[in-house]
Scaffold this motif. Structure first.
Motif, PDB file in Angstrom:
ATOM      1  N   TYR A   1      49.761  25.815  77.924  1.00 30.76           N
ATOM      2  CA  TYR A   1      48.418  26.293  78.269  1.00 30.76           C
ATOM      3  C   TYR A   1      47.633  25.120  78.834  1.00 30.76           C
ATOM      4  CZ  TYR A   1      43.785  28.281  78.003  1.00 30.76           C
ATOM      5  OH  TYR A   1      42.535  28.730  78.333  1.00 30.76           O
ATOM      6  N   ILE A   2      47.098  25.279  80.041  1.00 29.69           N
ATOM      7  CA  ILE A   2      46.379  24.181  80.696  1.00 29.69           C
ATOM      8  C   ILE A   2      45.026  24.658  81.213  1.00 29.69           C
ATOM      9  CG2 ILE A   2      46.404  22.505  82.590  1.00 29.69           C
ATOM     10  CD1 ILE A   2      49.458  22.595  82.433  1.00 29.69           C
ATOM     11  N   ASP A   3      44.005  23.846  80.960  1.00 34.67           N
ATOM     12  CA  ASP A   3      42.694  24.035  81.573  1.00 34.67           C
ATOM     13  C   ASP A   3      42.594  23.037  82.724  1.00 34.67           C
ATOM     14  OD1 ASP A   3      41.666  25.990  79.756  1.00 34.67           O
ATOM     15  OD2 ASP A   3      41.297  24.390  78.304  1.00 34.67           O
ATOM     16  N   PHE A   4      42.422  23.548  83.937  1.00 36.00           N
ATOM     17  CA  PHE A   4      42.237  22.707  85.116  1.00 36.00           C
ATOM     18  C   PHE A   4      40.733  22.581  85.342  1.00 36.00           C
ATOM     19  CE2 PHE A   4      46.222  25.037  85.587  1.00 36.00           C
ATOM     20  CZ  PHE A   4      47.116  24.004  85.815  1.00 36.00           C
ATOM     21  N   LEU A   5      40.195  21.381  85.184  1.00 34.62           N
ATOM     22  CA  LEU A   5      38.750  21.197  85.221  1.00 34.62           C
ATOM     23  C   LEU A   5      38.240  20.600  86.526  1.00 34.62           C
ATOM     24  CD1 LEU A   5      38.508  19.855  81.575  1.00 34.62           C
ATOM     25  CD2 LEU A   5      38.136  22.200  82.371  1.00 34.62           C
ATOM     26  N   TYR A   6      38.929  19.597  87.052  1.00 34.23           N
ATOM     27  CA  TYR A   6      38.544  18.933  88.297  1.00 34.23           C
ATOM     28  C   TYR A   6      39.803  18.516  89.030  1.00 34.23           C
ATOM     29  CZ  TYR A   6      33.862  18.578  86.325  1.00 34.23           C
ATOM     30  OH  TYR A   6      32.637  18.878  85.777  1.00 34.23           O
ATOM     31  N   GLY A   7      39.665  18.193  90.305  1.00 28.84           N
ATOM     32  CA  GLY A   7      40.796  17.761  91.110  1.00 28.84           C
ATOM     33  C   GLY A   7      40.840  16.254  91.287  1.00 28.84           C
ATOM     34  N   ALA A   8      41.914  15.808  91.896  1.00 28.89           N
ATOM     35  CA  ALA A   8      42.078  14.401  92.273  1.00 28.89           C
ATOM     36  C   ALA A   8      42.690  14.382  93.669  1.00 28.89           C
ATOM     37  CB  ALA A   8      42.984  13.675  91.280  1.00 28.89           C
ATOM     38  N   LYS A   9      42.288  13.410  94.469  1.00 28.86           N
ATOM     39  CA  LYS A   9      42.754  13.307  95.850  1.00 28.86           C
ATOM     40  C   LYS A   9      43.871  12.278  95.968  1.00 28.86           C
ATOM     41  CE  LYS A   9      38.333  14.726  97.637  1.00 28.86           C
ATOM     42  NZ  LYS A   9      38.217  15.610  98.730  1.00 28.86           N
ATOM     43  N   ALA A  10      44.496  12.248  97.118  1.00 28.89           N
ATOM     44  CA  ALA A  10      45.584  11.309  97.387  1.00 28.89           C
ATOM     45  C   ALA A  10      45.133   9.875  97.110  1.00 28.89           C
ATOM     46  CB  ALA A  10      46.055  11.444  98.829  1.00 28.89           C
ATOM     47  N   ASN A  11      46.020   9.111  96.535  1.00 27.09           N
ATOM     48  CA  ASN A  11      45.860   7.690  96.214  1.00 27.09           C
ATOM     49  C   ASN A  11      44.990   7.418  94.996  1.00 27.09           C
ATOM     50  OD1 ASN A  11      47.527   6.857  98.413  1.00 27.09           O
ATOM     51  ND2 ASN A  11      45.810   7.340  99.755  1.00 27.09           N
ATOM     52  N   GLU A  12      44.468   8.461  94.355  1.00 25.07           N
ATOM     53  CA  GLU A  12      43.728   8.252  93.106  1.00 25.07           C
ATOM     54  C   GLU A  12      44.708   7.927  91.982  1.00 25.07           C
ATOM     55  OE1 GLU A  12      40.376  10.582  91.652  1.00 25.07           O
ATOM     56  OE2 GLU A  12      40.451  11.700  93.550  1.00 25.07           O
ATOM     57  N   VAL A  13      44.288   7.051  91.082  1.00 25.15           N
ATOM     58  CA  VAL A  13      45.063   6.753  89.879  1.00 25.15           C
ATOM     59  C   VAL A  13      44.576   7.698  88.786  1.00 25.15           C
ATOM     60  CG1 VAL A  13      45.605   5.019  88.122  1.00 25.15           C
ATOM     61  CG2 VAL A  13      45.369   4.332  90.529  1.00 25.15           C
ATOM     62  N   ILE A  14      45.520   8.402  88.189  1.00 23.71           N
ATOM     63  CA  ILE A  14      45.192   9.320  87.103  1.00 23.71           C
ATOM     64  C   ILE A  14      46.011   8.932  85.878  1.00 23.71           C
ATOM     65  CG2 ILE A  14      44.399  11.212  88.554  1.00 23.71           C
ATOM     66  CD1 ILE A  14      47.157  12.461  88.336  1.00 23.71           C
ATOM     67  N   THR A  15      45.472   9.232  84.711  1.00 24.09           N
ATOM     68  CA  THR A  15      46.103   8.828  83.453  1.00 24.09           C
ATOM     69  C   THR A  15      46.337  10.043  82.576  1.00 24.09           C
ATOM     70  OG1 THR A  15      44.959   6.701  83.547  1.00 24.09           O
ATOM     71  CG2 THR A  15      45.837   7.355  81.412  1.00 24.09           C
TER      72      THR A  15
END
Length: 149
Positions: free
Chosen positions: A92-106
């Motif tokens: 089960y996943i809540d998608f809250l915001y996006g991220a664009k190319a080359n962004e670092v996500i954790t």
């Protein structure tokens, strides 16, 4: 939850290296994350959003987010002393915001329960500013496949 000291020692020796280096799963190699923290029942990994991971709106595809969270939750289970491999039975996943190319996500994960048949694990995905982009929870079922390390 009893920790798997052998796995934790290995993971901590390989911090800041690509997860794919020790991961037999092709999806783990494709996701191309870097492990940054490992402790019993908890992992943290960083990913760089690639152009081939974007949807038509130019942000990271929900399926890619799902794969990241699922892969990291499954990997977190091996930090616990388990006898068999586990597979996802729901996610089960809540998608809250996006991220664009080359962004670092954790991605950070935490085991909430490991039973004889079912485990429960949570994952969160943040951007570099600490904004929560997605959060998920999964129940995983023990298989008949023995876990060895």
């Amino acid at each position: 939850m009893e920790p798997n000291e052998q796995v934790l020692a290995y993971l901590n020796q390989n911090l800041h290296k690509k997860i794919a280096d020790g991961n037999p799963a092709p999806i783990g190699k494709w996701l191309d994350g870097t492990l940054v923290k490992a402790e019993a029942g908890k992992l943290t990994a960083e990913f760089i959003v690639r152009p081939d991971q974007l949807n038509h709106a130019g942000v990271i595809h929900g399926g890619v987010i799902s794969a990241m969270l699922d892969e990291m939750m499954g990997m977190t289970l091996i930090t616990a002393k388990i006898d068999h491999l586990y597979v996802t039975i729901n996610l089960y996943i809540d998608f809250l915001y996006g991220a664009k190319a080359n962004e670092v996500i954790t991605v950070t994960t935490e085991i909430h329960r490991v039973g004889k048949k079912i485990a429960n694990v949570e994952a969160k995905l943040h951007n570099a500013e600490g904004k929560l982009l997605a959060k998920g929870v999964s129940n995983l079922a023990a298989t008949s496949i023995p876990f060895s390390f």
